[in-house]
Design a protein around this motif. Structure first.
Motif, PDB file in Angstrom:
ATOM      1  N   CYS A   1      29.495 109.872  37.348  1.00 36.49           N
ATOM      2  CA  CYS A   1      28.466 108.945  37.820  1.00 36.49           C
ATOM      3  C   CYS A   1      29.051 107.537  37.814  1.00 36.49           C
ATOM      4  O   CYS A   1      30.183 107.342  37.403  1.00 36.49           O
ATOM      5  CB  CYS A   1      27.209 109.009  36.944  1.00 36.49           C
ATOM      6  SG  CYS A   1      27.485 108.479  35.237  1.00 36.49           S
TER       7      CYS A   1
ATOM      8  N   VAL B   1      23.490 104.213  31.037  1.00 35.91           N
ATOM      9  CA  VAL B   1      23.036 105.587  31.255  1.00 35.91           C
ATOM     10  C   VAL B   1      22.258 105.640  32.568  1.00 35.91           C
ATOM     11  O   VAL B   1      21.522 104.700  32.884  1.00 35.91           O
ATOM     12  CB  VAL B   1      22.097 106.027  30.091  1.00 35.91           C
ATOM     13  CG1 VAL B   1      21.636 107.455  30.289  1.00 35.91           C
ATOM     14  CG2 VAL B   1      22.792 105.877  28.747  1.00 35.91           C
ATOM     15  N   CYS B   2      22.460 106.726  33.322  1.00 28.65           N
ATOM     16  CA  CYS B   2      21.698 106.916  34.562  1.00 28.65           C
ATOM     17  C   CYS B   2      21.177 108.354  34.572  1.00 28.65           C
ATOM     18  O   CYS B   2      21.509 109.142  33.690  1.00 28.65           O
ATOM     19  CB  CYS B   2      22.590 106.629  35.779  1.00 28.65           C
ATOM     20  SG  CYS B   2      23.819 107.916  36.068  1.00 28.65           S
TER      21      CYS B   2
ATOM     22  N   CYS C   1      24.158 111.077  34.041  1.00 25.68           N
ATOM     23  CA  CYS C   1      24.741 111.310  32.716  1.00 25.68           C
ATOM     24  C   CYS C   1      23.664 111.557  31.661  1.00 25.68           C
ATOM     25  O   CYS C   1      23.979 111.983  30.546  1.00 25.68           O
ATOM     26  CB  CYS C   1      25.716 110.207  32.320  1.00 25.68           C
ATOM     27  SG  CYS C   1      25.031 108.548  32.324  1.00 25.68           S
TER      28      CYS C   1
ATOM     29  N   LYS D   1      32.158 106.183  34.662  1.00 21.90           N
ATOM     30  CA  LYS D   1      32.181 107.490  34.001  1.00 21.90           C
ATOM     31  C   LYS D   1      32.730 108.590  34.918  1.00 21.90           C
ATOM     32  O   LYS D   1      33.012 108.359  36.087  1.00 21.90           O
ATOM     33  CB  LYS D   1      30.769 107.841  33.509  1.00 21.90           C
ATOM     34  CG  LYS D   1      30.284 106.953  32.349  1.00 21.90           C
ATOM     35  CD  LYS D   1      28.957 107.468  31.776  1.00 21.90           C
ATOM     36  CE  LYS D   1      28.457 106.548  30.650  1.00 21.90           C
ATOM     37  NZ  LYS D   1      27.157 107.024  30.108  1.00 21.90           N
TER      38      LYS D   1
ATOM     39  N   CYS E   1      28.011 104.891  36.085  1.00 23.43           N
ATOM     40  CA  CYS E   1      27.782 104.087  34.877  1.00 23.43           C
ATOM     41  C   CYS E   1      29.103 103.559  34.329  1.00 23.43           C
ATOM     42  O   CYS E   1      30.130 104.229  34.408  1.00 23.43           O
ATOM     43  CB  CYS E   1      27.133 104.932  33.786  1.00 23.43           C
ATOM     44  SG  CYS E   1      25.457 105.394  34.156  1.00 23.43           S
TER      45      CYS E   1
HETATM   46 ZN    ZN Z   1      25.509 107.664  34.430  1.00 25.77          ZN
END
Ligand code: ZN
Ligand code: ADP
Ligand code: MG
Length: 494
Positions: free
Chosen positions: A23, A39-40, A43, A20, A25
Motif C-alpha cells: 500500500c 495506516v490505510c 494494511c 509499505k 502508507c
Molecule cells: Zn497502508
C-alpha cells in the motif's frame, strides 16, 4: 563424546523503502511515530481492499539477492500464509513460499580457521506485522493489549541459511556481515535496537565429525547480537547436556528471555502451525527480466568484500582493513582522506591514515558519541595534520592534542598550531639546554643510572620531553640525551 554445533540462521530485515509493501502508507520509525497514524484500509486488512506490490521493495530485495550471490527467480509468486494473531489484521501474511525471489547464494566469512562459506538457502519478500503492547495492570490500570499498525505491511526480507554454521563465533560473524551488507546496500539502517533486523536461530548438536542433522530447536526473538550469542550458547549447552544424560532433544520453538538469560518453550512439534499456504489470488506474479536484473547489478555499490580486498592491497593488515570496512561511512572517510593525500607512496599514506583514524579519531568519536558523518575534522584536514607530523613540524604527541582541538572546534591543524604556538622544537641548542637542566636537577637518578639501572634512560627522556613543553622533536631529544648521559658516564668514570 564431543558434540559440535549445527546452526542455521533466519534473518528478518525490514526494507526501508518510502512506502509499505502492498500500500502507499509511509514506512516510519515505529518506535517513535504516533501509533496507528500510518495506516490505510489495505494494511489494516479491511475486506474488499486490494494489495499492490511495491516495485522499489523488489528492487531492494534484488540488491540483497545479488550481493549474497543468489540465483534470482525470473518469476516471483506471492502466497498467503494463514494464521491468526492480533497484530496481523488480515488473518494472513502475504509472503513467498514455493517460488521465493532468490535461492542458492553464499556468504564468505574470514574466521580463525580460514575462509568459511555459509550457503544461503533462500531470500524472500513478505510484510511485517503490527506491534502489540501489553499493559499488565500492575499499576492499578486495566490489563489490556494495544495494537499499533504503523509497522503492519512494512516490507520484510527473510534471509535463510543452510545449516552450515558450526560455531557461535561463526554465527556472530555471519550476522554482523549480513547487517553490514544490508547497510552498504542502503536497504536497511541496521538499527537493531529499533528491531529493523531480527534473528531466529535453528540449533542442533551432533557427534563431532559426523554429518548427521539432528532434531533442532528454533529460538525466536533474538533481537541483538548479544542475545543471538547468549541464546545460542545457552541452547547448545542445554542440548549437549540432554544427549550426555542419555535423553533426546525435542523439536520445539523457544523464546529468549534476555533479562533472565534463559530460553522458554513457546510451542512443541505437535502445536506446529499449519499455515495453509496458497498462491495470493490478489497479486499477479512479478516478472524480473534480465534487463532489470542487470540494471540493479550495475548500480550495486562496492561491497564489504571488495573493499576489504582493495584496502589489503594498499598494505593494510586484516585488522585495520576490517575496522575501516565495517561501517561504510568509515570506509568513505578513509577513501576521501586517501584521495586528499594524493599519495606518492600509497602504502605509507594508507597505513598512517588508517592508524590515525582507528587509534585517535575513533577515540574522540566514541568518547563524544559523535558519528563519523558528523565529525568536524574533514578527511582532508586530518591528512594535513598527518603531513605536519610526518614533516616534523609537530611531534606525534602534539599531533594528538591538535586533533582533539580540531575535533572540538572544527579548526584546521595549521590554525591550531599557529594559535597555540605548538610548533615542534627542533633547535638542538634549546633541546640540549633542557636535557642538561634535567640531568643537573636529578643527581639521585643520575646515580641510579650510573650504578647500572638502564631503565633510568627512559625516565630521563620523559622528564626532558616534559621540560621542553612536550613539543620537542622526540628523535632529537633522544639523540641529545644519549650524548649527555654518555658524557656524565665518562666524567664519572674519569
Ligand atoms: Zn497502508
Ligand atoms: P522452517 O523454519 O520453516 O521449518 P526450514 O526447515 O527450511 O524452515 O529450516 C529453517 C532453518 O533451519 C534453516 O536455516 C536451516 O538451515 C535450519 N536447519 C534445518 N535443519 C537443521 C538442523 N538439523 N540443525 C540446525 N539447523 C537446521
Ligand atoms: Mg523457521
Amino acid at each position: 563424546m564431543e558434540y559440535e554445533p549445527v546452526i542455521g540462521l533466519e534473518v528478518h530485515a525490514e526494507l526501508l523503502t518510502r512506502s509499505k509493501m502492498y500500500c502507499a502508507c509511509a514506512v516510519v520509525d515505529s518506535t517513535v511515530a504516533e501509533p496507528n497514524r500510518y495506516v490505510c484500509p489495505v494494511c489494516a486488512g479491511m475486506p474488499g481492499t486490494l494489495p499492490v506490490v511495491n516495485q522499489r521493495a523488489i528492487e531492494f530485495a534484488l540488491r540483497v539477492a545479488l550481493a549474497l550471490n543468489c540465483e534470482v527467480a525470473p518469476q516471483n509468486v506471492f502466497a498467503r500464509k494463514n494464521y491468526f494473531y492480533p497484530d496481523l489484521p488480515k488473518g494472513y501474511q502475504i509472503s513467498q513460499y514455493e517460488l521465493p525471489l532468490a535461492r542458492n547464494g553464499f556468504v564468505l566469512l574470514a574466521t580463525a580457521n580460514g575462509e568459511r562459506r555459509v550457503r544461503i538457502r533462500r531470500v524472500h519478500l513478505e510484510e511485517d506485522t503490527g506491534k502489540l503492547f501489553h499493559i499488565d495492570g500492575a499499576d492499578g490500570s486495566v490489563p489490556a493489549s494495544l495494537v499499533d499498525l504503523n509497522r503492519a505491511g512494512v516490507p520484510l526480507l527473510e534471509i535463510v541459511t543452510e545449516p552450515d554454521i558450526t560455531s557461535v563465533a561463526e554465527l556472530e560473524a555471519y550476522a554482523k556481515k549480513l547487517r553490514s551488507v544490508l547497510r552498504y546496500l542502503g536497504v536497511n539502517n541496521g538499527d537493531m535496537e529499533k528491531g529493523v533486523i531480527r534473528f531466529e536461530a535453528n540449533i542442533s548438536v551432533r557427534a563431532a565429525g559426523t554429518t548427521l542433522l539432528n532434531t533442532r530447536t528454533e529460538i525466536k526473538n533474538l533481537n541483538s547480537f548479544r542475545a543471538l550469542v547468549r541464546g545460542c550458547e545457552h541452547e547448545l549447552a542445554r542440548q549437549t547436556a540432554v544427549y550426555r544424560s542419555g535423553g533426546a532433544v525435542q523439536q520445539q520453538t523457544l523464546g529468549w528471555n534476555e533479562a533472565r538469560g534463559e530460553t522458554y518453550v513457546q510451542r512443541s512439534k505437535e502445536q506446529a502451525h499449519d499455515y495453509r499456504y496458497f498462491p495470493e489470488p490478489d497479486l499477479p506474479p512479478v516478472q524480473v527480466d534480465a534487463a532489470w536484473l542487470a540494471a540493479v547489478r550495475s548500480a550495486l555499490p562496492e561491497l564489504p568484500d571488495a573493499k576489504l580486498a582493495r584496502f589489503r592491497a594498499l598494505g593494510l593488515n586484516d585488522y585495520d582493513a576490517d575496522v575501516l570496512v565495517a561501517e561504510q561511512a568509515t570506509a568513505d572517510y578513509f577513501d576521501a582522506a586517501l584521495r586528499a593525500a594524493q599519495p606518492v607512496a600509497p602504502a605509507v599514506e594508507a597505513k598512517a591514515i588508517a592508524n590515525w583514524i582507528s587509534s585517535q579519531l575513533f577515540g574522540l568519536l566514541n568518547s563524544s558519541a559523535v558519528d563519523i558523518e558528523a565529525c568536524r575534522v574533514q578527511p582532508a584536514a586530518l591528512v594535513q595534520l598527518i603531513h605536519m607530523v610526518q614533516a616534523g613540524r609537530i611531534n606525534a604527541g602534539t599531533g594528538k592534542q591538535v586533533l582533539k582541538q580540531m575535533f572540538e572546534t572544527g579548526a584546521t591543524a595549521e590554525a591550531v598550531v599557529a594559535e597555540r604556538g605548538l610548533a615542534q622544537v627542533n633547535d638542538s641548542a634549546e633541546i640540549r639546554a633542557g636535557v642538561a637542566a634535567v640531568i643537573a636537577a636529578n643527581a639521585q637518578q643520575v646515580a641510579q643510572y650510573l650504578s647500572g639501572k638502564d631503565t633510568m634512560a627512559k625516565w630521563f627522556f620523559g622528564q626532558a620531553m616534559r621540560a621542553l613543553g612536550g613539543q620537542a622533536n622526540p628523535a632529537l631529544v633522544q639523540q641529545v640525551l644519549d650524548e649527555e648521559l654518555q658524557r656524565v658516564r665518562t666524567q664519572a668514570g674519569a
